[in-house]
Design a protein around this motif. Structure first.
Motif, PDB file in Angstrom:
ATOM      1  N   UNK A 161       3.648   7.817 -45.227  1.00  0.00           N
ATOM      2  CA  UNK A 161       2.247   7.964 -45.655  1.00  0.00           C
ATOM      3  C   UNK A 161       1.322   7.151 -44.765  1.00  0.00           C
ATOM      4  N   UNK A 162       1.552   7.265 -43.458  1.00  0.00           N
ATOM      5  CA  UNK A 162       0.788   6.425 -42.523  1.00  0.00           C
ATOM      6  C   UNK A 162      -0.670   6.856 -42.425  1.00  0.00           C
ATOM      7  N   UNK A 163      -0.969   8.136 -42.710  1.00  0.00           N
ATOM      8  CA  UNK A 163      -2.339   8.634 -42.475  1.00  0.00           C
ATOM      9  C   UNK A 163      -3.325   7.954 -43.425  1.00  0.00           C
ATOM     10  N   UNK A 164      -4.592   8.037 -43.088  1.00  0.00           N
ATOM     11  CA  UNK A 164      -5.627   7.306 -43.820  1.00  0.00           C
ATOM     12  C   UNK A 164      -5.939   7.896 -45.195  1.00  0.00           C
ATOM     13  N   UNK A 165      -5.396   9.106 -45.481  1.00  0.00           N
ATOM     14  CA  UNK A 165      -5.704   9.746 -46.762  1.00  0.00           C
ATOM     15  C   UNK A 165      -5.219   8.886 -47.942  1.00  0.00           C
ATOM     16  N   UNK A 188       4.760  -0.121 -51.742  1.00  0.00           N
ATOM     17  CA  UNK A 188       5.075   1.274 -51.390  1.00  0.00           C
ATOM     18  C   UNK A 188       6.384   1.731 -52.026  1.00  0.00           C
ATOM     19  N   UNK A 189       7.118   0.821 -52.665  1.00  0.00           N
ATOM     20  CA  UNK A 189       8.366   1.216 -53.336  1.00  0.00           C
ATOM     21  C   UNK A 189       8.125   1.612 -54.793  1.00  0.00           C
ATOM     22  N   UNK A 229      10.203   3.087 -45.368  1.00  0.00           N
ATOM     23  CA  UNK A 229      10.159   4.520 -44.995  1.00  0.00           C
ATOM     24  C   UNK A 229       8.990   5.225 -45.684  1.00  0.00           C
ATOM     25  N   UNK A 230       8.729   4.839 -46.944  1.00  0.00           N
ATOM     26  CA  UNK A 230       7.620   5.446 -47.688  1.00  0.00           C
ATOM     27  C   UNK A 230       6.279   5.123 -47.021  1.00  0.00           C
TER      28      UNK A 230
END
Length: 707
Positions: free
Chosen positions: A250-254, A264-265, A245-246
């Protein structure tokens, strides 16, 4: 608190011997019960082959799904020792309930052996099987891991050898039980009438399960027991869920990419747990192709046993029943495991080849695939010998002359003479619309046979005088199943008689007619004729010719010149000619595959798992077996093959494809040493908190906290 150094014997912890004996008894109990199951469903409860096979594979699948529950209970609540004890009690109760369900209350003297109160038997046996599935599945991930826990650091060699010994105990138990319980089953027992003895055959495994429990408890003081580590599975699931889920959030390229998706955990979980889960998920990923192996392997108990029923079980002086062929697997395992350990693997190592665990497992899959090719070849040989039965619009006919004169029988296109007490050879096939039959004899008019022949069936025409005949529809539209032999009696006397054969009574076979077929196992059978027409001086007891496997006969009781009965035997379906020994190559290939696949897989799972997640991987490994059994249900249910060999080839091809995929996946796997990874985290902890020498950390690198 466990002992710091356990008592040892031959370099192994003494406690191991209790665990191995416990496993031997438990496997004897499980496989002994399972060997009878398909015959219990078909012969006692009276379900057909398809339903019985479906329930059989569903039960096996359940046995391998419940380990997840067992691992949960052990890790988050009771610990391995208490879980094994409490679920063994459930298991023993299940075995007892199943044994009770098979006690036939033949109060009204049912002759066919089916119980009176069938719903009660079905309900009890399903409750028994559910308890067994929960018990055997629940203790599965705990027993082998509990055994592994008994070893110290630096005993890797002994621990690997232990897994081989453990596997041998499993197979010695299954070998003995699959030989013994079918023998117990065929004993005759019962209060009102003699029946196959299921209560005894199920009762012995129940008793052994109780022994298994007692032996395990006796060793209690010697075991190293560890505190349950909290519900590790829930922790793993939550951590994986959070990472996914995290990552989506935070899928965007930033946000900078992370090395591994589990990283990501990091916002919520510590690095130690994340690195442990990485080890587990990498192994679990390799498990995805494995169910296909088990889909083939577990068909020994269903499809291969049914294949054996169409074969001849006379091997030299020994006579083997179809359900005893499964023992070949267990016999070969007991021989092959030591040979592999002592001879084959050291030889491969001497040649300088790096035969890793995953390479062994790939070879195991390939061998299992070849086993099914061998099974298909055997099936083609069997198909050549099977009798041809009529298609939908055809009928098959033969004439049996039970009178005292020779008869002429004319069919479309030919006329033949049939002498007294003889028949017109094999069944002849005709189109139902074009069939006309006439009977005549010297000096008598022609009698046409007027009968509405049922298409798609075989018929026997009994003739005893020029204008006397009777058409009998044969009940058989395929070879007798499970290696049984069909026998029916034809009465050439003027009055009816009874026949008692091997405990079966053919009541009131009327004059010039035939009884239904009754089915008997191989061997010679004795029978007695009773009729008011036969004088007391005549011999009434007869012995049948030796019966093979899968044949059918008509026994005609004619009359000699002195009025006494005389037996004439006519073949309807020839016995099986393809020998069961031809199944040995396929069992050999499958067993070699199992040795390099299964033993190695258990070792590999244990060696690649962090100390606190051994049971998670064990449960994952057993889950692949459950999925394999579900695949059998799907493939066998969906693909209605007209030829059995085609189904075998399909399974072989599927496993071959999976084998190639697994081989490629194995190339990309890097082996880890979990203890080293754990030790690295311990060092980091010490550096961060030099004053905090917490014994929990140092112990954790060895295994889990001690009791």
């Amino acid at each position: 608190m466990g002992m710091s150094r356990s008592q040892s014997c031959f370099g192994y912890p003494l406690s191991i011997f209790f665990i191995v004996v416990n496993e031997f008894c438990e496997r004897f109990s499980y496989y002994g019960m399972r060997a009878l199951l398909i015959l219990y469903f078909t012969l006692f409860i009276g379900w057909d082959d398809n339903l019985s096979t479906a329930i059989y594979h569903t039960f096996v699948a359940l046995c391998y799904l419940t380990p997840i529950l067992g691992a949960l209970i052990a890790d988050s609540w009771l610990g391995k020792f208490k879980t094994i004890v409490s679920l063994s009690i459930v298991y023993t109760i299940g075995q007892v309930v199943l044994a009770v369900s098979s006690i036939n209350d033949l109060t009204d003297g049912n002759r066919d052996g089916t119980p009176d109160s069938l719903p009660v038997h079905v309900a009890l046996s399903m409750i028994g099987l559910a308890l067994i599935a929960f018990g055997t599945g629940g203790i599965k991930p705990c027993v082998s891991a509990f055994g592994g826990d008994q070893f110290e650091e630096g005993q890797e060699k002994q621990r690997n050898r232990f897994f081989s010994i453990f596997y041998l105990a499993i197979n010695a138990g299954s070998l003995l039980s699959t030989i013994i319980t079918p023998i117990l089953r065929v004993q005759q027992c019962g209060i009102h009438s003699k029946q196959a003895c299921y209560p005894l055959a199920f009762g012995v495994p129940a008793a052994l399960m109780a022994v298994s429990l007692i032996v395990f408890v006796i060793g209690s003081r010697m075991y190293k027991k560890f505190q349950p580590q909290g519900n590790i599975m829930a922790k793993v699931a939550k951590c994986i869920g959070f990472a996914i889920t995290n990552r989506i959030r935070h899928r965007s390229n930033k946000f900078p990419k992370r090395e591994h998706w589990l990283d990501w955990a990091k916002e919520k979980y510590d690095e130690r747990l994340i690195s442990q889960i990485k080890m587990v998920t990498r192994v679990m990923f390799l498990y995805i192709p494995l169910p296909m192996f088990w889909a083939l392997f577990d068909q020994q108990g269903s499809r291969w046993t049914l294949q054996a029923t169409t074969m001849n079980g006379q091997i030299g002086v020994i006579e083997i029943q179809p359900d005893q062929m499964q023992t070949v697997n267990a016999i070969l395992i007991v021989i092959m495991v030591p040979i592999m350990d002592a001879v084959v693997y050291p030889l491969i190592a001497k040649c300088g080849l790096n035969f890793t665990s995953l390479k062994k497992m790939t070879v195991g899959m390939f061998l299992a695939s070849m086993a099914f090719v061998a099974a298909a070849i055997v099936q083609v040989e069997i198909d050549k010998t099977l009798p041809v039965f009529p298609n939908g619009h055809e009928v098959q006919v033969k004439v049996l002359n039970i009178g005292n004169n020779s008869m002429n029988i004319s069919f479309p296109g030919e006329t033949m003479a049939v002498n007294q007490m003889s028949q017109t050879g094999d069944f002849m096939t005709f189109d139902v619309d074009k069939l006309s039959i006439n009977i005549s004899s010297t000096g008598s008019p022609v009698t046409p046979v007027t009968h509405n022949f049922e298409q798609g069936h075989r018929h026997t025409i009994l003739v005893w005088a020029p204008n006397h005949y009777r058409v009998i529809k044969d009940g058989l539209d395929r070879k007798p199943e499970k290696g049984q032999n069909g026998i029916r009696f034809v009465n050439a006397f003027d009055k009816s008689f009874d026949v008692t054969m091997d405990g079966t009574v053919y009541v009131n076979v009327t004059s010039h007619s035939a009884s239904e077929y009754q089915f008997f196992p191989s061997g010679k059978k004795s029978f007695t004729i009773n009729s008011t027409e036969i004088s007391q001086q005549c011999e009434r007891n007869f012995t049948s010719p030796r019966l093979g496997f899968g044949s059918a006969y008509t026994y005609v009781m004619g009359r000699k010149a002195d009025g006494c009965p005389e037996l004439s035997v006519f073949g309807d379906i020839p016995p099986n000619t393809v020998n069961m020994a031809l199944q040995i190559p396929q069992y050999f290939l499958l067993t070699c595959g199992e040795v390099v696949f299964s033993v190695t897989g258990l070792e590999f799972s244990y060696s690649q798992a962090p100390s606190n997640m051994k049971s998670v991987l064990q449960a994952g490994w057993l889950l692949t077996v459950a999925v394999g059994n579900i695949i059998v249900l799907i493939v066998a249910g969906a693909g209605q093959f007209s030829k059995q060999w085609a189904e075998y080839i399909l399974f072989a091809a599927l496993l071959l494809v999976v084998c190639v995929i697994f081989g490629i996946m194995a190339q990309f796997y890097t082996y880890v040493n979990p203890a080293e990874v754990e030790a690295k985290f311990d060092d980091d902890e010490k550096k961060k908190n030099p004053e905090k020498e917490n014994p929990y950390y140092t112990l954790d690198s060895v295994s889990q906290t001690r009791m």
